[in-house]
Design an enzyme around this catalytic site. Structure first.
Site, PDB file in Angstrom:
ATOM      1  N   ASP A  50      33.927  35.804  61.869  1.00  0.00           N
ATOM      2  CA  ASP A  50      33.524  34.389  61.841  1.00  0.00           C
ATOM      3  C   ASP A  50      34.184  33.610  62.965  1.00  0.00           C
ATOM      4  O   ASP A  50      35.119  34.072  63.621  1.00  0.00           O
ATOM      5  CB  ASP A  50      33.929  33.770  60.502  1.00  0.00           C
ATOM      6  N   LYS A  71      29.527  30.106  62.890  1.00  0.00           N
ATOM      7  CA  LYS A  71      28.620  28.972  62.863  1.00  0.00           C
ATOM      8  C   LYS A  71      29.107  27.849  63.749  1.00  0.00           C
ATOM      9  O   LYS A  71      28.725  26.707  63.587  1.00  0.00           O
ATOM     10  CB  LYS A  71      28.465  28.484  61.426  1.00  0.00           C
ATOM     11  N   MET A 186      36.970  21.250  54.908  1.00  0.00           N
ATOM     12  CA  MET A 186      35.694  20.746  55.450  1.00  0.00           C
ATOM     13  C   MET A 186      35.508  19.259  55.145  1.00  0.00           C
ATOM     14  O   MET A 186      34.413  18.825  54.808  1.00  0.00           O
ATOM     15  CB  MET A 186      34.524  21.564  54.884  1.00  0.00           C
TER      16      MET A 186
HETATM   17  N1  SAH Z   1      38.072  30.858  53.779  1.00  0.00           N
HETATM   18  C1  SAH Z   1      38.762  29.838  54.524  1.00  0.00           C
HETATM   19  C2  SAH Z   1      38.058  28.507  54.441  1.00  0.00           C
HETATM   20  C3  SAH Z   1      36.670  28.530  55.027  1.00  0.00           C
HETATM   21  S1  SAH Z   1      35.889  26.971  55.010  1.00  0.00           S
HETATM   22  C4  SAH Z   1      40.207  29.743  54.047  1.00  0.00           C
HETATM   23  O1  SAH Z   1      40.548  30.311  53.007  1.00  0.00           O
HETATM   24  O2  SAH Z   1      41.006  29.099  54.723  1.00  0.00           O
HETATM   25  C5  SAH Z   1      36.275  26.360  56.626  1.00  0.00           C
HETATM   26  C6  SAH Z   1      37.264  25.238  56.505  1.00  0.00           C
HETATM   27  O3  SAH Z   1      38.554  25.753  56.279  1.00  0.00           O
HETATM   28  C7  SAH Z   1      37.396  24.384  57.741  1.00  0.00           C
HETATM   29  O4  SAH Z   1      36.397  23.420  57.821  1.00  0.00           O
HETATM   30  C8  SAH Z   1      38.754  23.772  57.499  1.00  0.00           C
HETATM   31  O5  SAH Z   1      38.688  22.742  56.542  1.00  0.00           O
HETATM   32  C9  SAH Z   1      39.496  24.930  56.886  1.00  0.00           C
HETATM   33  N2  SAH Z   1      40.213  25.714  57.891  1.00  0.00           N
HETATM   34  C10 SAH Z   1      40.090  27.029  58.125  1.00  0.00           C
HETATM   35  N3  SAH Z   1      40.950  27.419  59.097  1.00  0.00           N
HETATM   36  C11 SAH Z   1      41.635  26.321  59.467  1.00  0.00           C
HETATM   37  C12 SAH Z   1      42.669  26.060  60.415  1.00  0.00           C
HETATM   38  N4  SAH Z   1      43.181  27.027  61.187  1.00  0.00           N
HETATM   39  N5  SAH Z   1      43.136  24.801  60.515  1.00  0.00           N
HETATM   40  C13 SAH Z   1      42.655  23.817  59.748  1.00  0.00           C
HETATM   41  N6  SAH Z   1      41.675  23.995  58.854  1.00  0.00           N
HETATM   42  C14 SAH Z   1      41.173  25.231  58.701  1.00  0.00           C
END
Ligand code: SAH
Length: 283
Positions: A50, A71, A186
């Site tokens: 991803d 995406k 998000m």
């Molecule tokens: N599965 C992921 C979340 C996926 S949804 C997890 O467990 O972290 C995607 C959202 O995750 C982004 O829009 C943001 O809100 C958050 N996110 C993921 N990686 C991030 C990062 N390095 N820094 C800040 N927000 C992050």
């Protein structure tokens, strides 16, 4: 073919042809990968990854084909169903497939859907959890997601649903009442409305909020603000997603625990951010 991880004292699982391993890559910093993830990277024939997965992590699978399924980043977006069916096809072609997702695959990552589709198509799976951004990303900002003086529960919410809209089903009143700390994934797109809903539900305009963008990467930025100011402050700082937004008094602990600031040479600050007037280790 490449080998499974060699570390004494543990039998590392072998990836079998025709299997899909659904794996969390953590929030960004390659050092936050699990050993199971590394073991999978060394064996996979194909890695489907991803947008939020860092290049450095992919470099640990030089033998594998790398397929982007994200995406973001101006590349065309792959539809969830297409991704799932691609995984099925690759598995049926006898590949060792590593599906690598940001954070934890089962936290707002649609990992459950992908896994279900695979099983429905008779493809065996293994799940490898990862460090979710809502916990690890906050830790990199010096914010404990729970802190004894602040919260005994925490709520993880998503700021938009599959259509990109703010989820209608979220009951902000109940969340607001039940949870001292709210961690929003998000949330950037609808932050003004979310902050407004929380204030309408009784949270103070002065309540501390932190916004952590591209957490755990060299580009990490942290904004400390309040519910009342968040929209203006995000705009003023020019912050962009991906971001974790944390609402709650635990955010104040960053005043003491900003370990990245310490690493950058800032002096230690022995302050009392929660105003308890006693050392944290007593009582
Ligand atoms: N599965 C992921 C979340 C996926 S949804 C997890 O467990 O972290 C995607 C959202 O995750 C982004 O829009 C943001 O809100 C958050 N996110 C993921 N990686 C991030 C990062 N390095 N820094 C800040 N927000 C992050």
């Amino acid at each position: 073919m490449s080998d499974a991880l060699i570390l004494p004292g543990h039998e590392w699982p072998q990836m079998q042809p025709g299997w899909v391993w659904l794996c969390g890559a953590g929030p960004g910093d390659p050092g936050l990968l699990t050993l199971h993830a590394l073991n999978a990277l060394r064996q996979a024939d194909v890695v489907i990854y991803d947008a939020l997965v860092q290049d450095a992590i992919l470099q640990w699978a030089p033998q594998a084909e790398h397929i982007y399924a994200g995406k973001r980043g101006g590349k065309p977006s792959a539809k969830q169903r297409d991704i799932s069916l691609r995984l099925v096809d690759l598995a049926r072609a006898g590949k060792r497939v590593l599906r690598l997702k940001g954070g934890d695959p089962f936290v707002f990552g649609r990992g459950g859907e992908e896994a279900q589709t695979l099983v429905q198509h008779g493809v065996p799976i293994r799940i490898i959890p990862g460090i979710s951004a809502g916990i690890g990303g906050l830790a990199y900002a010096g914010i404990p997601v729970t802190h004894r003086d602040v919260n005994q529960s925490v709520t993880f919410v998503t700021g938009h649903d599959q259509t990109g809209e703010k989820p209608q089903s979220l009951d902000w009143h109940s969340i607001s009442k039940a949870s001292e700390v709210i961690v929003i994934y998000m949330g950037m797109k609808h932050i003004a409305q979310i902050a407004g809903d929380l204030i309408a539900a009784g949270r103070s305009v002065h309540e501390p909020v932190a916004v952590v963008t591209t957490a755990t990467t060299p580009d990490q930025q942290v904004l400390e603000t309040t519910l009342g100011q968040i929209e203006a402050d995000i705009a003023a700082a020019g912050l962009e997603p991906p971001a974790i937004i944390c609402v709650g008094r635990n955010v104040l602990m960053r005043q003491v625990l900003d370990w990245q600031g310490m690493a950058a040479g800032q002096p230690l600050r022995n302050v009392d951010p929660l105003g308890r007037g006693r050392p944290a280790e007593s009582a």
